[in-house]
Design an enzyme around this catalytic site. Structure first.
Site, PDB file in Angstrom:
ATOM      1  N   CYS A  66      39.121 -42.502 -20.325  1.00 19.94           N
ATOM      2  CA  CYS A  66      39.832 -43.504 -19.522  1.00 19.94           C
ATOM      3  C   CYS A  66      38.864 -44.209 -18.579  1.00 19.94           C
ATOM      4  O   CYS A  66      38.935 -45.431 -18.406  1.00 19.94           O
ATOM      5  CB  CYS A  66      40.962 -42.855 -18.730  1.00 19.94           C
ATOM      6  N   ASP A  67      37.977 -43.458 -17.984  1.00 19.52           N
ATOM      7  CA  ASP A  67      36.942 -43.994 -17.106  1.00 19.52           C
ATOM      8  C   ASP A  67      36.100 -45.002 -17.887  1.00 19.52           C
ATOM      9  O   ASP A  67      35.901 -46.141 -17.451  1.00 19.52           O
ATOM     10  CB  ASP A  67      36.087 -42.831 -16.580  1.00 19.52           C
TER      11      ASP A  67
END
Length: 182
Positions: A66-67
């Site tokens: 997600c980062d």
């Protein structure tokens, strides 16, 4: 929550999960929703009409994929003209703001779907088993038509960034051409 349950769309760590809400496909009118901005104010998606929008959906900004996904779309903002990028997760708004500040992400607008799951249920990305959002990417043109929809088959995998960027660039080109013709 909703009566629409879908299986066979995505897995979480290799295990099948159930998604709540209908599938959104290319050509569909983009569903409206309200989510929370980092300052806890409601943002209605329809208030952003008239521009191309990339909606990057992640389970939580605090995880590696997600980062990476959010940072990649933050970098892509410069390639998208006037298109905007929204990252939607169920992270709390102040956690999203903290993450963006720590990561130096300033080109992506984060929205929290934590309160109502209004986005997740409208776009069919709520993982019933975990109350998280499945990884997905949607591109919506200025006329609120979905021009790209990707439900990533494994939550731990990255989406097809190039396909989303190309779809957004195409929508932006069409928007500019329509503006010149008017």
């Amino acid at each position: 929550m909703t009566s629409t349950e879908r299986t066979g769309v995505t897995t979480f760590r290799g295990n099948p999960v159930t998604l709540l809400g209908p599938a959104v496909a290319v050509g569909d009118q983009a569903p409206d929703f309200t989510a929370l901005a980092n300052d806890m104010t409601p943002v209605r998606f329809s208030s952003l009409s008239g521009t191309t929008r990339v909606i990057s959906v992640v389970p939580s900004l605090e995880t590696p994929v997600c980062d990476m996904q959010t940072r990649r779309f933050n970098e892509a903002v410069t390639e998208l003209g006037e298109a905007s990028v929204l990252t939607v997760s169920v992270d709390l708004p102040f956690a999203q703001a903290r993450w963006c500040g720590a990561a130096g992400v300033d080109g992506v607008r984060t929205l929290s779907d934590h309160r109502d799951l209004a986005f997740g249920l409208a776009y069919g990305v709520v993982i019933k088993e975990f109350r998280l959002l499945a990884r997905a990417v949607f591109v919506v043109d200025a006329a609120d038509t979905v021009v790209h929809a990707e439900y990533v088959p494994e939550v731990g995998q990255a989406p097809n960034f190039d396909a989303a960027v190309i779809a957004a660039q195409g929508a932006e080109t069409a928007r500019r051409a329509a503006g010149r013709a008017a």
